[in-house]
Design a protein around this motif. Structure first.
Motif, PDB file in Angstrom:
ATOM      1  N   THR A  37      -3.997 -20.145   8.778  1.00 31.98           N
ATOM      2  CA  THR A  37      -3.216 -19.824   9.923  1.00 31.98           C
ATOM      3  C   THR A  37      -3.979 -19.679  11.223  1.00 31.98           C
ATOM      4  OG1 THR A  37      -1.439 -18.969   8.412  1.00 31.98           O
ATOM      5  CG2 THR A  37      -1.238 -18.664  10.659  1.00 31.98           C
ATOM      6  N   PRO A  38      -3.954 -20.125  12.383  1.00 27.12           N
ATOM      7  CA  PRO A  38      -4.468 -19.994  13.632  1.00 27.12           C
ATOM      8  C   PRO A  38      -4.485 -18.200  13.922  1.00 27.12           C
ATOM      9  CG  PRO A  38      -3.377 -21.959  13.751  1.00 27.12           C
ATOM     10  CD  PRO A  38      -3.032 -21.188  12.480  1.00 27.12           C
ATOM     11  N   LEU A  98      -1.088 -15.805  14.293  1.00 31.53           N
ATOM     12  CA  LEU A  98      -0.820 -14.576  13.514  1.00 31.53           C
ATOM     13  C   LEU A  98      -0.502 -13.516  14.622  1.00 31.53           C
ATOM     14  CD1 LEU A  98      -3.697 -14.917  10.888  1.00 31.53           C
ATOM     15  CD2 LEU A  98      -1.365 -14.803  10.505  1.00 31.53           C
ATOM     16  N   CYS A  99      -1.371 -13.442  15.568  1.00 32.46           N
ATOM     17  CA  CYS A  99      -1.218 -12.539  16.655  1.00 32.46           C
ATOM     18  C   CYS A  99       0.217 -12.633  17.389  1.00 32.46           C
ATOM     19  CB  CYS A  99      -2.169 -12.472  17.591  1.00 32.46           C
ATOM     20  SG  CYS A  99      -4.004 -12.237  16.770  1.00 32.46           S
ATOM     21  N   ARG A 100       0.616 -13.870  17.630  1.00 35.28           N
ATOM     22  CA  ARG A 100       2.126 -13.984  18.143  1.00 35.28           C
ATOM     23  C   ARG A 100       3.017 -13.505  17.146  1.00 35.28           C
ATOM     24  NH1 ARG A 100       4.812 -19.728  18.908  1.00 35.28           N
ATOM     25  NH2 ARG A 100       6.584 -19.145  19.957  1.00 35.28           N
ATOM     26  N   ILE A 101       2.896 -13.587  15.716  1.00 36.74           N
ATOM     27  CA  ILE A 101       3.807 -12.965  14.994  1.00 36.74           C
ATOM     28  C   ILE A 101       3.671 -11.303  14.966  1.00 36.74           C
ATOM     29  CG2 ILE A 101       4.250 -12.709  12.443  1.00 36.74           C
ATOM     30  CD1 ILE A 101       3.052 -15.331  11.997  1.00 36.74           C
ATOM     31  N   VAL A 102       2.488 -10.667  15.438  1.00 33.98           N
ATOM     32  CA  VAL A 102       2.474  -9.360  15.409  1.00 33.98           C
ATOM     33  C   VAL A 102       3.140  -8.864  16.760  1.00 33.98           C
ATOM     34  CG1 VAL A 102       0.891  -7.651  15.949  1.00 33.98           C
ATOM     35  CG2 VAL A 102       0.227  -9.188  14.330  1.00 33.98           C
ATOM     36  N   LEU A 103       2.928  -9.580  17.755  1.00 33.95           N
ATOM     37  CA  LEU A 103       3.639  -9.240  18.892  1.00 33.95           C
ATOM     38  C   LEU A 103       5.132  -9.433  18.893  1.00 33.95           C
ATOM     39  CD1 LEU A 103       3.369  -8.577  22.152  1.00 33.95           C
ATOM     40  CD2 LEU A 103       3.342 -11.049  22.311  1.00 33.95           C
ATOM     41  N   ARG A 104       5.567 -10.328  18.343  1.00 33.42           N
ATOM     42  CA  ARG A 104       7.156 -10.412  18.109  1.00 33.42           C
ATOM     43  C   ARG A 104       7.715  -9.495  17.009  1.00 33.42           C
ATOM     44  NH1 ARG A 104       6.952 -12.189  22.370  1.00 33.42           N
ATOM     45  NH2 ARG A 104       6.666 -14.048  23.141  1.00 33.42           N
ATOM     46  N   ALA A 105       6.770  -9.319  15.982  1.00 37.49           N
ATOM     47  CA  ALA A 105       7.391  -8.250  14.821  1.00 37.49           C
ATOM     48  C   ALA A 105       7.453  -6.849  15.727  1.00 37.49           C
ATOM     49  CB  ALA A 105       6.505  -7.977  13.728  1.00 37.49           C
ATOM     50  N   GLN A 120       0.492 -21.277   4.761  1.00 36.11           N
ATOM     51  CA  GLN A 120       0.345 -20.128   5.849  1.00 36.11           C
ATOM     52  C   GLN A 120       1.258 -19.213   5.797  1.00 36.11           C
ATOM     53  OE1 GLN A 120       0.874 -23.140   8.949  1.00 36.11           O
ATOM     54  NE2 GLN A 120      -1.341 -23.108   9.319  1.00 36.11           N
ATOM     55  N   LEU A 121       2.515 -19.391   5.420  1.00 35.01           N
ATOM     56  CA  LEU A 121       3.495 -18.201   5.281  1.00 35.01           C
ATOM     57  C   LEU A 121       3.068 -17.276   4.010  1.00 35.01           C
ATOM     58  CD1 LEU A 121       6.184 -17.273   6.104  1.00 35.01           C
ATOM     59  CD2 LEU A 121       7.208 -18.638   4.758  1.00 35.01           C
ATOM     60  N   ALA A 122       2.488 -18.103   2.899  1.00 34.59           N
ATOM     61  CA  ALA A 122       2.062 -17.056   2.020  1.00 34.59           C
ATOM     62  C   ALA A 122       0.948 -16.165   2.431  1.00 34.59           C
ATOM     63  CB  ALA A 122       1.857 -18.154   0.816  1.00 34.59           C
ATOM     64  N   GLU A 123       0.029 -16.920   3.300  1.00 34.79           N
ATOM     65  CA  GLU A 123      -1.204 -16.230   3.844  1.00 34.79           C
ATOM     66  C   GLU A 123      -0.657 -14.880   4.745  1.00 34.79           C
ATOM     67  OE1 GLU A 123      -5.032 -18.103   5.462  1.00 34.79           O
ATOM     68  OE2 GLU A 123      -3.346 -18.077   6.819  1.00 34.79           O
ATOM     69  N   VAL A 124       0.372 -15.134   5.634  1.00 38.46           N
ATOM     70  CA  VAL A 124       0.943 -13.959   6.054  1.00 38.46           C
ATOM     71  C   VAL A 124       1.341 -12.982   5.548  1.00 38.46           C
ATOM     72  CG1 VAL A 124       2.775 -13.241   7.917  1.00 38.46           C
ATOM     73  CG2 VAL A 124       1.320 -15.527   8.458  1.00 38.46           C
ATOM     74  N   LEU A 125       2.044 -13.369   4.378  1.00 36.92           N
ATOM     75  CA  LEU A 125       2.665 -12.113   3.424  1.00 36.92           C
ATOM     76  C   LEU A 125       1.461 -11.652   2.670  1.00 36.92           C
ATOM     77  CD1 LEU A 125       4.989 -10.910   2.093  1.00 36.92           C
ATOM     78  CD2 LEU A 125       5.251 -12.660   0.588  1.00 36.92           C
ATOM     79  N   ALA A 126       0.628 -12.555   2.361  1.00 35.28           N
ATOM     80  CA  ALA A 126      -0.755 -11.731   1.721  1.00 35.28           C
ATOM     81  C   ALA A 126      -1.619 -10.903   2.520  1.00 35.28           C
ATOM     82  CB  ALA A 126      -1.486 -12.935   1.275  1.00 35.28           C
ATOM     83  N   PHE A 127      -1.582 -11.131   3.922  1.00 34.46           N
ATOM     84  CA  PHE A 127      -2.180 -10.224   4.889  1.00 34.46           C
ATOM     85  C   PHE A 127      -1.331  -9.017   4.760  1.00 34.46           C
ATOM     86  CE2 PHE A 127      -4.437 -13.864   7.023  1.00 34.46           C
ATOM     87  CZ  PHE A 127      -5.887 -13.297   6.748  1.00 34.46           C
ATOM     88  N   CYS A 128      -0.086  -9.002   5.104  1.00 42.52           N
ATOM     89  CA  CYS A 128       0.646  -7.959   5.052  1.00 42.52           C
ATOM     90  C   CYS A 128       0.715  -6.989   3.689  1.00 42.52           C
ATOM     91  CB  CYS A 128       2.176  -8.055   5.017  1.00 42.52           C
ATOM     92  SG  CYS A 128       2.476  -8.795   6.814  1.00 42.52           S
ATOM     93  N   TRP A 129       0.513  -7.484   2.840  1.00 42.62           N
ATOM     94  CA  TRP A 129       0.318  -6.810   1.541  1.00 42.62           C
ATOM     95  C   TRP A 129      -1.120  -6.072   1.040  1.00 42.62           C
ATOM     96  CZ3 TRP A 129       2.542 -10.856  -2.532  1.00 42.62           C
ATOM     97  CH2 TRP A 129       4.101 -10.930  -2.394  1.00 42.62           C
ATOM     98  N   ASP A 152     -12.059  -8.106   8.873  1.00 49.14           N
ATOM     99  CA  ASP A 152     -12.535  -8.135  10.127  1.00 49.14           C
ATOM    100  C   ASP A 152     -11.935  -9.070  11.170  1.00 49.14           C
ATOM    101  OD1 ASP A 152     -14.337  -6.217   9.692  1.00 49.14           O
ATOM    102  OD2 ASP A 152     -15.855  -7.583   8.358  1.00 49.14           O
ATOM    103  N   LEU A 153     -10.802  -9.603  11.257  1.00 47.99           N
ATOM    104  CA  LEU A 153      -9.833 -10.144  12.049  1.00 47.99           C
ATOM    105  C   LEU A 153      -9.234  -9.382  13.151  1.00 47.99           C
ATOM    106  CD1 LEU A 153      -8.551 -12.726   9.660  1.00 47.99           C
ATOM    107  CD2 LEU A 153     -10.480 -13.005  11.337  1.00 47.99           C
ATOM    108  N   SER A 154      -9.036  -9.718  14.353  1.00 46.09           N
ATOM    109  CA  SER A 154      -8.447  -8.829  15.102  1.00 46.09           C
ATOM    110  C   SER A 154      -7.749  -9.538  16.349  1.00 46.09           C
ATOM    111  CB  SER A 154      -9.438  -7.908  15.879  1.00 46.09           C
ATOM    112  OG  SER A 154      -8.834  -7.118  16.896  1.00 46.09           O
ATOM    113  N   CYS A 155      -6.629  -9.011  16.742  1.00 44.80           N
ATOM    114  CA  CYS A 155      -5.872  -9.862  17.783  1.00 44.80           C
ATOM    115  C   CYS A 155      -6.440  -9.040  19.276  1.00 44.80           C
ATOM    116  CB  CYS A 155      -4.315  -9.441  17.774  1.00 44.80           C
ATOM    117  SG  CYS A 155      -3.672 -10.217  16.294  1.00 44.80           S
ATOM    118  N   ASP A 156      -7.348  -8.175  19.389  1.00 39.68           N
ATOM    119  CA  ASP A 156      -7.906  -7.908  20.759  1.00 39.68           C
ATOM    120  C   ASP A 156      -8.520  -9.048  21.418  1.00 39.68           C
ATOM    121  OD1 ASP A 156      -7.397  -5.246  19.857  1.00 39.68           O
ATOM    122  OD2 ASP A 156      -9.345  -4.961  19.298  1.00 39.68           O
ATOM    123  N   GLY A 157      -8.009  -9.069  22.514  1.00 41.05           N
ATOM    124  CA  GLY A 157      -8.372 -10.213  23.714  1.00 41.05           C
ATOM    125  C   GLY A 157      -7.554 -11.381  23.554  1.00 41.05           C
ATOM    126  N   ILE A 158      -6.382 -11.312  22.641  1.00 43.17           N
ATOM    127  CA  ILE A 158      -5.606 -12.872  22.369  1.00 43.17           C
ATOM    128  C   ILE A 158      -4.411 -12.439  22.851  1.00 43.17           C
ATOM    129  CG2 ILE A 158      -4.807 -14.206  20.730  1.00 43.17           C
ATOM    130  CD1 ILE A 158      -7.144 -13.684  18.824  1.00 43.17           C
TER     131      ILE A 158
END
Length: 136
Positions: A5-6, A10-17, A71-80, A126-132
């Protein structure tokens, strides 16, 4: 690790969440008393109000619905991983379990502090939404 997932998505999901999880003020008129006051008469904050802005939920649900199944599974796995259900070293197991989840979108939308746990899950790799986008 490079997610399928780009990161921008992922950062857009964080923002909307974050917007989805935000507390909303009570709806009462100037001459009405709020129904969420404590014994001292002070207004107390409540958890999500039933009158949450439905367009934010619809947008978040739409973003999640537009993702491919992996990608949806990936988002859920990141959350877990972010909430400690799995360790980063157990990524393959988390991803497999997330792929087997029947209602991934509902699982995500019902997850307490989804934005924070998703960010923590990203940070574990080591992924971050800083600067995105709007998250700067």
């Amino acid at each position: 690790m490079e997610p399928s997932t780009p990161l921008e998505t992922l950062c857009r999901i964080v923002l909307r969440a974050r917007e989805y999880e935000a507390q909303v003020p009570s709806n009462y008129g100037d001459d009405e008393e709020p129904d969420n006051v404590d014994d001292t008469g002070e207004e107390v904050l409540s958890v999500l109000d039933d009158d949450i802005n439905s367009s934010v939920e619809e947008e978040l649900r739409g973003i999640l619905d537009d993702l491919a199944d992996d990608q949806l599974a990936e988002v859920l796995a990141f959350c877990w991983v972010g909430q400690g259900t799995y360790e980063a070293s157990d990524w393959d197991e988390a991803l497999e379990a997330a792929g087997e989840e029947n209602n991934q979108i509902d699982e995500l939308l019902e997850m307490p502090m989804m934005a924070s746990v998703l960010e923590q899950g990203l940070a574990a790799f080591d992924l971050s939404c800083d600067g995105i986008g709007d998250l700067t």
